[in-house]
Design an enzyme around this catalytic site. Structure first.
Site, PDB file in Angstrom:
ATOM      1  N   ASP A   1     127.116  42.984 139.469  1.00  0.00           N
ATOM      2  CA  ASP A   1     127.687  44.079 138.692  1.00  0.00           C
ATOM      3  C   ASP A   1     129.068  44.457 139.226  1.00  0.00           C
ATOM      4  OD1 ASP A   1     127.211  46.331 136.755  1.00  0.00           O
ATOM      5  OD2 ASP A   1     127.512  47.529 138.564  1.00  0.00           O
TER       6      ASP A   1
ATOM      7  N   GLU B   1     130.094  39.751 136.736  1.00  0.00           N
ATOM      8  CA  GLU B   1     130.668  40.596 135.686  1.00  0.00           C
ATOM      9  C   GLU B   1     132.160  40.713 135.993  1.00  0.00           C
ATOM     10  OE1 GLU B   1     130.592  44.943 133.538  1.00  0.00           O
ATOM     11  OE2 GLU B   1     130.178  44.794 135.667  1.00  0.00           O
TER      12      GLU B   1
HETATM   13  C1  NOJ Z   1     128.647  47.466 134.556  1.00  0.00           C
HETATM   14  C2  NOJ Z   1     127.349  47.614 133.837  1.00  0.00           C
HETATM   15  O1  NOJ Z   1     127.200  46.549 132.922  1.00  0.00           O
HETATM   16  C3  NOJ Z   1     127.374  48.972 133.185  1.00  0.00           C
HETATM   17  O2  NOJ Z   1     126.302  49.142 132.285  1.00  0.00           O
HETATM   18  C4  NOJ Z   1     127.362  50.006 134.276  1.00  0.00           C
HETATM   19  O3  NOJ Z   1     127.481  51.294 133.695  1.00  0.00           O
HETATM   20  C5  NOJ Z   1     128.538  49.801 135.251  1.00  0.00           C
HETATM   21  N1  NOJ Z   1     128.712  48.433 135.615  1.00  0.00           N
HETATM   22  C6  NOJ Z   1     128.326  50.586 136.518  1.00  0.00           C
HETATM   23  O4  NOJ Z   1     127.334  49.982 137.297  1.00  0.00           O
END
Ligand code: NOJ
Ligand code: CA
Length: 564
Positions: free
Chosen positions: A227, A287
């Site tokens: 993440d 991500e």
């Molecule tokens: C990316 C995640 O996909 C999202 O849903 C989240 O709110 C943020 N990171 C914070 O962790």
């Protein structure tokens, strides 16, 4: 020749001793399991509720494994189901080594994992590395006093001139600094104040977090989706970010995140995390919000020693299907040197059905987009419900919004509830997701847009996905072939070959609202043939199709095989 290909499935999930076992190829090309796999993202709250409390859970997911297997899924990415106060619906983790009771127990997780393994499917967890919950024992300890042993596990700083340490704004609204009155210092949070950033410059943090991954590998998980990986490090000097003109959706000044995202130190952590992953034949998916392919390239690592699968979100930036734009992006990603990863939707983005749709041909466009990204060279990551054409169902009143950014930014920012509504299984009340009250309202589209209905309709979006994934698993050309762009000046039709030795798959996608008549000369690509054998088409089907006149209805797809 298109021929059945029996994938050599290496189900050595689990631990590979302490020796690096990075290379466990599944084919003669040296590809790894994740290069042949189709990934499927599940947002556990919304997939299937087994105990009728209105919230999806692990046993609910387990009950749908046969569905996922028959769809053609090889690996499931679970968004966070760890214990959490649920401020950011799980992205605020208060214990990295457990399951939140609302989703089940560790025993349920183990059962899910074993049942998936029995079916040849793997489980990938979400690793929320940048921040924990403010309710995590580490942060509770850290904020308890300036001399706490965990103080330096988070980002504590003194204010400047009786205000925040600098001008950084949270991507979720307001300052990225919150003053803790008890100790008189500010802590930093790129996201909500309930999500304090961990201090990755502290080796103890790194050790503890790396151990978390080992702990899950030992339980059998096959990798992690990392993440917010861009945000791990911040400038040591805390320099102000450059301010741009205007205000964002939360009313904060627009800024370039120059000093708090994508710092070079991120790559040191990724290289080390990869070493641990390699000991377990695991995959790391990032991500990675890269602005172009040169940034994406950095995440593969100079020596392919960082992320195997940094996500390329560039397709999600295309609002209207456009051959020229996709051609450009595919060529760019293909040239990056790493293994491409394609994403068209997820739990933070408006659903692809709506985004690419033109409101008149959405069904055909959904099939077209599936035919594009599931036949490219690279690994696709699907999002639950995409395969049935689920649409966004955004809240219409502020008081109904669950996602905090939607309440803060209303009405410009409605939050992400719309793309997180419950999976639509059938036309019974609540779409068969729960017999309780669903945590988010089910989309009214469920009466026709649901799994049960679409399984019975050979021309449904679901059956196009199923057929595409079956083709993909059986075709050497689709799994291993190179990508060769065709008819590159055609403004309406995107065409390409996936070519592997003596066989090739021809993909032709009419991205226009008019019928198109296209022709191909494949001799320069080594296939001096006049016709293709049809594998899948949304145009009227015939077994053989002439390559000199291939007629495609608006937004129609043609996929055929050619041989020498
Ligand atoms: C990316 C995640 O996909 C999202 O849903 C989240 O709110 C943020 N990171 C914070 O962790
Ligand atoms: Ca439940």
């Amino acid at each position: 020749m298109f021929r059945k290909f029996a994938a050599l499935v290496v189900l050595a999930a689990g631990v590979c001793s302490t020796v690096r076992c990075q290379t466990q190829p599944v084919d003669a090309e040296g590809h790894q399991w994740w290069q042949h796999a189709v990934f499927y993202e599940i947002y556990p709250r919304s997939f299937m509720d087994s105990n009728n409390d209105g919230i999806g859970d692990l046993n609910g997911i387990a009950s749908k494994l046969d569905y996922l297997k028959s769809l053609g899924v090889d690996a499931i990415w679970l968004t966070p189901c760890y214990p959490s106060p649920q401020v950011d619906f799980g992205y605020d983790v208060s214990d990295y080594e457990n399951i939140d009771p609302m989703y089940g127990t560790l025993a349920d997780f183990d059962r899910l994992q074993q049942e998936a393994k029995k079916r040849g499917m793997r489980i990938i967890m979400d690793f929320v590395m940048n921040h924990s919950s403010d309710q995590h024992p580490w942060f509770i300890d850290s904020r308890s006093s300036r001399t706490s042993a965990k103080r330096d596990w988070y980002m504590w700083h003194d204010g400047k001139d009786s205000a925040e340490p600098n001008n950084w704004v949270s991507t979720f609204g307001g300052s990225a600094w919150t003053l803790d009155f008890k100790t008189g210092q500010y802590f930093y949070h790129y996201f909500y104040p309930q999500q304090p950033d961990l201090n990755w410059r502290n080796p103890a943090v790194k050790d503890a977090m790396f151990d978390v991954t080992r702990w899950w590998y030992k339980r059998g998980v096959a990798g992690f989706r990392l993440d917010a990986v861009d945000t791990l490090f911040e400038d040591r000097q805390l320099r102000n970010n450059p301010v741009l003109s205007g205000l964002n959706k939360f009313g904060d000044p627009n800024e370039t995140d120059l000093y708090n995202t994508k710092l070079p130190e991120v790559h040191d952590v990724l290289r080390d995390l990869r070493k641990v992953a390699d000991e377990h034949n695991a995959v790391l998916i990032g991500e990675t919000w890269t602005k172009d392919v040169s940034e994406l390239k950095q995440y593969y690592g100079d020596h392919s020693d960082e992320l195997q699968m940094p996500m390329d979100f560039l397709f999600t930036k295309v609002d209207k299907v456009s051959p020229a734009e996709f051609r450009r992006q595919i060529a760019a990603v293909d040239s990056a040197g790493g293994w491409p990863v394609f994403v068209v939707s997820n739990h933070d983005i408006v659903r692809s059905y709506v985004r690419y749709g033109d409101a008149r041909n959405n069904q055909a466009i959904a099939k077209l987009m599936a035919s594009l990204y599931l036949t490219l060279r690279g690994t696709p990551i699907m999002y639950y419900g995409e395969e049935i054409g689920m649409q966004n169902t955004d809240p219409v009143r502020k008081e109904d919004v669950k996602d905090p950014i939607g309440r803060l930014g209303w009405p410009l920012e409605k939050g992400r509830d719309g793309e997180r509504t419950p999976m639509q299984w059938d036309d019974s009340p609540n779409a068969g997701f729960t017999r309780g009250t669903p945590w988010l309202p089910v989309s009214p589209s469920y009466r026709t847009v649901n799994v049960s209905n679409e399984l019975n309709d050979p021309a449904s979006i679901l059956n196009v996905y199923r057929n595409l994934l079956q083709l993909r698993h059986q075709s050497r050309a689709l799994l291993d072939g190179d990508y060769v762009a065709l008819n590159e000046n055609d403004p309406n039709v995107l065409s390409y070959l996936r070519r592997y030795k003596d066989e090739a798959v021809l993909v032709v996608l009419n991205m226009s609202s008019n019928p198109q008549d296209v022709s191909f000369d494949l001799a320069p690509q080594g296939f001096p043939t006049k016709s293709a054998r049809t594998l899948l088409t949304t145009a009227p089907a015939s077994k053989e199709s002439s390559l000199s006149h291939l007629l495609l209805q608006p937004f129609a797809v043609y996929i055929g095989t050619v041989s020498k």
